[in-house]
Design a protein around this motif. Structure first.
Motif, mmCIF file in Angstrom:
data_model
loop_
_atom_site.group_PDB
_atom_site.id
_atom_site.type_symbol
_atom_site.label_atom_id
_atom_site.label_comp_id
_atom_site.label_asym_id
_atom_site.label_seq_id
_atom_site.Cartn_x
_atom_site.Cartn_y
_atom_site.Cartn_z
ATOM 1 N N PHE A 198 8.128 10.303 9.041
ATOM 2 C CA PHE A 198 7.120 10.981 9.866
ATOM 3 C C PHE A 198 6.764 12.242 9.086
ATOM 4 O O PHE A 198 7.243 13.350 9.373
ATOM 5 C CB PHE A 198 7.680 11.322 11.258
ATOM 6 C CG PHE A 198 7.688 10.153 12.210
ATOM 7 C CD1 PHE A 198 6.513 9.470 12.505
ATOM 8 C CD2 PHE A 198 8.861 9.739 12.826
ATOM 9 C CE1 PHE A 198 6.501 8.389 13.383
ATOM 10 C CE2 PHE A 198 8.857 8.663 13.708
ATOM 11 C CZ PHE A 198 7.684 7.988 13.993
ATOM 12 N N GLN A 199 5.928 12.058 8.069
ATOM 13 C CA GLN A 199 5.724 13.108 7.073
ATOM 14 C C GLN A 199 5.034 14.362 7.614
ATOM 15 O O GLN A 199 5.115 15.433 7.011
ATOM 16 C CB GLN A 199 4.964 12.551 5.851
ATOM 17 C CG GLN A 199 3.512 12.191 6.076
ATOM 18 C CD GLN A 199 3.320 10.717 6.482
ATOM 19 O OE1 GLN A 199 4.199 10.085 7.033
ATOM 20 N NE2 GLN A 199 2.140 10.178 6.199
ATOM 21 N N HIS A 200 4.361 14.235 8.793
ATOM 22 C CA HIS A 200 3.627 15.409 9.293
ATOM 23 C C HIS A 200 4.540 16.506 9.845
ATOM 24 O O HIS A 200 4.086 17.617 10.097
ATOM 25 C CB HIS A 200 2.601 14.992 10.341
ATOM 26 C CG HIS A 200 1.563 14.066 9.772
ATOM 27 N ND1 HIS A 200 0.938 14.302 8.563
ATOM 28 C CD2 HIS A 200 1.064 12.890 10.212
ATOM 29 C CE1 HIS A 200 0.101 13.321 8.307
ATOM 30 N NE2 HIS A 200 0.167 12.447 9.279
ATOM 31 N N VAL A 206 11.875 -4.513 -4.559
ATOM 32 C CA VAL A 206 11.981 -5.853 -3.972
ATOM 33 C C VAL A 206 10.647 -6.215 -3.337
ATOM 34 O O VAL A 206 10.063 -5.401 -2.619
ATOM 35 C CB VAL A 206 13.065 -5.882 -2.857
ATOM 36 C CG1 VAL A 206 13.230 -7.300 -2.297
ATOM 37 C CG2 VAL A 206 14.390 -5.327 -3.342
ATOM 38 N N ASP A 207 10.175 -7.448 -3.611
ATOM 39 C CA ASP A 207 9.013 -7.978 -2.883
ATOM 40 C C ASP A 207 9.013 -9.489 -3.029
ATOM 41 O O ASP A 207 9.526 -10.020 -4.023
ATOM 42 C CB ASP A 207 7.687 -7.376 -3.423
ATOM 43 C CG ASP A 207 6.575 -7.415 -2.376
ATOM 44 O OD1 ASP A 207 6.204 -8.519 -1.939
ATOM 45 O OD2 ASP A 207 6.083 -6.337 -1.979
ATOM 46 N N ILE A 208 8.449 -10.173 -2.045
ATOM 47 C CA ILE A 208 8.352 -11.631 -2.147
ATOM 48 C C ILE A 208 7.100 -12.034 -2.930
ATOM 49 O O ILE A 208 6.967 -13.186 -3.333
ATOM 50 C CB ILE A 208 8.322 -12.304 -0.751
ATOM 51 C CG1 ILE A 208 7.269 -11.645 0.138
ATOM 52 C CG2 ILE A 208 9.698 -12.231 -0.078
ATOM 53 C CD1 ILE A 208 6.994 -12.408 1.433
ATOM 54 N N ASN A 232 0.801 -1.236 0.000
ATOM 55 C CA ASN A 232 0.000 0.000 0.000
ATOM 56 C C ASN A 232 0.829 1.279 0.000
ATOM 57 O O ASN A 232 0.633 2.168 -0.830
ATOM 58 C CB ASN A 232 -0.890 0.023 1.254
ATOM 59 C CG ASN A 232 -1.945 -1.046 1.198
ATOM 60 O OD1 ASN A 232 -2.487 -1.330 0.129
ATOM 61 N ND2 ASN A 232 -2.230 -1.667 2.334
ATOM 62 N N ILE A 233 1.742 1.401 0.957
ATOM 63 C CA ILE A 233 2.428 2.691 1.154
ATOM 64 C C ILE A 233 3.522 2.910 0.122
ATOM 65 O O ILE A 233 3.922 4.062 -0.142
ATOM 66 C CB ILE A 233 2.983 2.821 2.594
ATOM 67 C CG1 ILE A 233 3.122 4.299 2.986
ATOM 68 C CG2 ILE A 233 4.300 2.089 2.764
ATOM 69 C CD1 ILE A 233 1.845 5.071 3.066
ATOM 70 N N ALA A 234 4.007 1.835 -0.499
ATOM 71 C CA ALA A 234 5.119 1.956 -1.453
ATOM 72 C C ALA A 234 4.764 2.881 -2.618
ATOM 73 O O ALA A 234 5.632 3.557 -3.178
ATOM 74 C CB ALA A 234 5.513 0.574 -1.953
ATOM 75 N N VAL A 273 13.056 4.485 6.246
ATOM 76 C CA VAL A 273 12.186 3.387 6.672
ATOM 77 C C VAL A 273 10.826 3.936 7.058
ATOM 78 O O VAL A 273 10.724 5.029 7.640
ATOM 79 C CB VAL A 273 12.815 2.596 7.850
ATOM 80 C CG1 VAL A 273 12.906 3.421 9.134
ATOM 81 C CG2 VAL A 273 12.046 1.306 8.128
ATOM 82 N N GLU A 274 9.779 3.185 6.712
ATOM 83 C CA GLU A 274 8.436 3.600 7.137
ATOM 84 C C GLU A 274 8.302 3.487 8.651
ATOM 85 O O GLU A 274 9.005 2.735 9.303
ATOM 86 C CB GLU A 274 7.367 2.735 6.440
ATOM 87 C CG GLU A 274 6.830 3.363 5.172
ATOM 88 C CD GLU A 274 6.100 4.700 5.432
ATOM 89 O OE1 GLU A 274 5.793 5.031 6.587
ATOM 90 O OE2 GLU A 274 5.852 5.409 4.451
ATOM 91 N N LYS A 275 7.395 4.277 9.200
ATOM 92 C CA LYS A 275 7.090 4.179 10.631
ATOM 93 C C LYS A 275 6.366 2.870 10.897
ATOM 94 O O LYS A 275 5.665 2.397 10.003
ATOM 95 C CB LYS A 275 6.280 5.348 11.145
ATOM 96 C CG LYS A 275 5.023 5.747 10.415
ATOM 97 C CD LYS A 275 3.910 4.854 10.097
ATOM 98 C CE LYS A 275 3.145 4.124 11.159
ATOM 99 N NZ LYS A 275 1.975 3.369 10.617
ATOM 100 N N PRO A 276 6.414 2.295 12.070
ATOM 101 C CA PRO A 276 7.429 2.563 13.079
ATOM 102 C C PRO A 276 8.763 2.000 12.602
ATOM 103 O O PRO A 276 8.795 0.964 11.939
ATOM 104 C CB PRO A 276 6.917 1.782 14.295
ATOM 105 C CG PRO A 276 6.138 0.636 13.702
ATOM 106 C CD PRO A 276 5.519 1.167 12.451
ATOM 107 N N ALA A 327 3.826 -11.206 -8.261
ATOM 108 C CA ALA A 327 2.803 -10.555 -9.089
ATOM 109 C C ALA A 327 2.682 -9.071 -8.707
ATOM 110 O O ALA A 327 2.634 -8.186 -9.573
ATOM 111 C CB ALA A 327 1.461 -11.260 -8.903
ATOM 112 N N ARG A 328 2.657 -8.809 -7.407
ATOM 113 C CA ARG A 328 2.552 -7.417 -6.941
ATOM 114 C C ARG A 328 3.784 -6.615 -7.366
ATOM 115 O O ARG A 328 3.687 -5.468 -7.800
ATOM 116 C CB ARG A 328 2.412 -7.410 -5.415
ATOM 117 C CG ARG A 328 2.127 -6.044 -4.856
ATOM 118 C CD ARG A 328 1.923 -6.084 -3.366
ATOM 119 N NE ARG A 328 0.788 -6.905 -2.992
ATOM 120 C CZ ARG A 328 0.543 -7.330 -1.743
ATOM 121 N NH1 ARG A 328 1.360 -7.016 -0.780
ATOM 122 N NH2 ARG A 328 -0.513 -8.062 -1.478
ATOM 123 N N LEU A 329 4.923 -7.267 -7.258
ATOM 124 C CA LEU A 329 6.186 -6.610 -7.636
ATOM 125 C C LEU A 329 6.180 -6.238 -9.124
ATOM 126 O O LEU A 329 6.546 -5.117 -9.497
ATOM 127 C CB LEU A 329 7.352 -7.560 -7.316
ATOM 128 C CG LEU A 329 8.742 -7.123 -7.725
ATOM 129 C CD1 LEU A 329 9.178 -5.876 -6.959
ATOM 130 C CD2 LEU A 329 9.758 -8.257 -7.477
#
Ligand SMILES: NC(=O)c1ccc[n+]([C@@H]2O[C@H](COP(=O)([O-])OP(=O)(O)OC[C@H]3O[C@@H](n4cnc5c(N)ncnc54)[C@H](O)[C@@H]3O)[C@@H](O)[C@H]2O)c1
Length: 359
Positions: A124-126, A35-37, A13-15, A95-98, A40-42
């Motif tokens: 922490f985009q805010h 990179v993804d395991i 989602n966030i990528a 890295v995404e939070k957390p 299909a999504r990759l």
């Protein structure tokens, strides 16, 4: 100067926000690999975002592409190992939070950074919208007077389906509930404005969702500068809102939004007698930048270009993670917690639920 070569790990989602933001900064950075395991999504992600190289494994990607920068967008339980691999391959990381599941893991990653890079930045985009930037500079300039009181509410709604994702709502894989996964954004901005916290007293509850972690937490936080704050984190609130309120001696500053804010989401109410000074300061400074991944990544790239640690640094992210750990420690040990209570000897240093959540 050649463009920064970036890779994205985890294409869920966030990528998408990472890919679109980096494309918007294409004069400075190019996304060379993903990179993804989930193959299909990759494949779909790489085709949508025109990424040339696809990998199922972070190590293979690092060896083959030698990126300067890696954006880690996988579930939180994978962050520590993947970030460490990247830092050891001399790539800086966003890295995404957390950033990690625990304070111990975050300290391990901080130790793997170098004084001259590679560095780790947490999303922490805010912190990066114009409103937050202006508020912070007004606090630094003393325009608002002493901070006295704050409110920090993350009252969101997430249904059972959301928590059906195998990594959500579990201490081992998400590290906590809305305190760790959702309210962390608002608490991070609270800390960015008010600085270090001194003491926390909290309650965490399972009110409605069937999961391991809390679905609600409430905390009273005292800051080193003397301000006191009320903090609520919830995923059971049908009318959703993210709300921050700061009462300074000379003005109340409020931010009301949900997942991202613009200039219009801020409201400043000067105290009688301070209207002109406060209004003039609020009108000056930067405008027009909403809180967003792209605003933070622009700052990250600027720092990397000038060979300095990109925001949000591990030290800054640690303050927020320590508040999260403090809320859980206070709730489960049923006592007031200070930062000194959360050192390596504390059970809450190595797990956010310490030696077990006590409901
Ligand atoms: N900053 C924000 O506003 C924001 C918003 C949502 C999520 N997030 C954070 O982003 C992260 C990811 O959340 P999401 O909602 O995108 O999750 P997601 O489940 O949609 O995506 C995660 C992806 O990682 C992949 N993956 C799993 N194991 C992997 C491995 N070993 N190597 C490579 N890829 C692997 C999955 O196949 C999946 O595609 C979390 O830390 C979450 O807290 C941040």
């Amino acid at each position: 100067m050649p463009r920064i070569r970036a890779a994205i790990v985890g294409t869920g989602n966030i990528a998408r926000f990472h890919a679109e933001s980096l494309h918007a900064l294409h004069d400075e950075v190019e996304v060379v690999a993903a990179v993804d395991i989930d193959s299909a999504r990759l494949a779909e992600f790489c085709s949508t975002h025109q990424v040339e190289h696809q990998f199922a494994d972070v190590g293979q990607m690092l060896t083959s592409q030698r990126p300067d920068l890696v954006h880690v967008c996988t579930p939180p339980g994978l962050h520590r190992a993947q970030v460490l691999q990247c830092l050891q391959a001399d790539a800086s990381v966003v890295v995404e939070k957390p950033p990690t599941l625990t304070l111990r893991e975050l300290d391990e990653l901080a130790a793997a950074e170098g004084a001259a890079g590679p560095w780790l930045a947490t999303v922490f985009q805010h912190q990066f919208g114009s409103g937050a930037q202006r508020l912070r500079s007004m606090v630094a300039d003393g325009v608002l007077g002493r901070p006295l009181l704050a409110v920090c509410n993350t009252t969101w709604l997430r249904d059972e389906d959301y928590f059906a994702a195998p990594w959500r709502g579990r201490w081992d894989t998400e590290g906590g509930g809305p305190t760790m996964g959702h309210g962390i954004h608002q608490m991070d901005l609270l800390g960015a404005v008010l600085g270090d916290w001194d003491e926390v007293s909290a309650v965490a509850r399972q009110q409605a969702r069937l999961m391991e972690t809390e679905d609600v937490s409430l905390a009273h936080v005292t800051f080193a500068n003397g301000a006191v704050a009320s903090v609520i984190n919830s995923v059971v609130s049908p009318r959703e809102e993210s709300y921050l309120r700061f009462d300074f001696e000379r003005a109340t500053v409020e931010l009301t939004h949900l997942y991202g804010y613009g200039d219009d989401d801020w409201r400043v109410t000067p105290a009688p007698g301070f209207e002109e000074r406060v209004d003039a300061a609020w009108k000056a400074g930067s405008h027009g930048v909403g809180s967003s991944h792209v605003a933070q990544f622009e700052a990250v790239i600027h720092s990397l270009r000038s060979s300095s640690a990109p925001p949000v640094t591990t030290a800054d992210a640690r303050r927020t993670m320590q508040l999260v750990a403090g809320i859980y420690a206070s709730a489960f040990q049923r006592r007031r917690i200070r930062p000194a209570d959360l050192g390596p000897d504390s059970p809450f240093y190595g797990r956010m639920d310490g030696d077990g959540a006590r409901w």
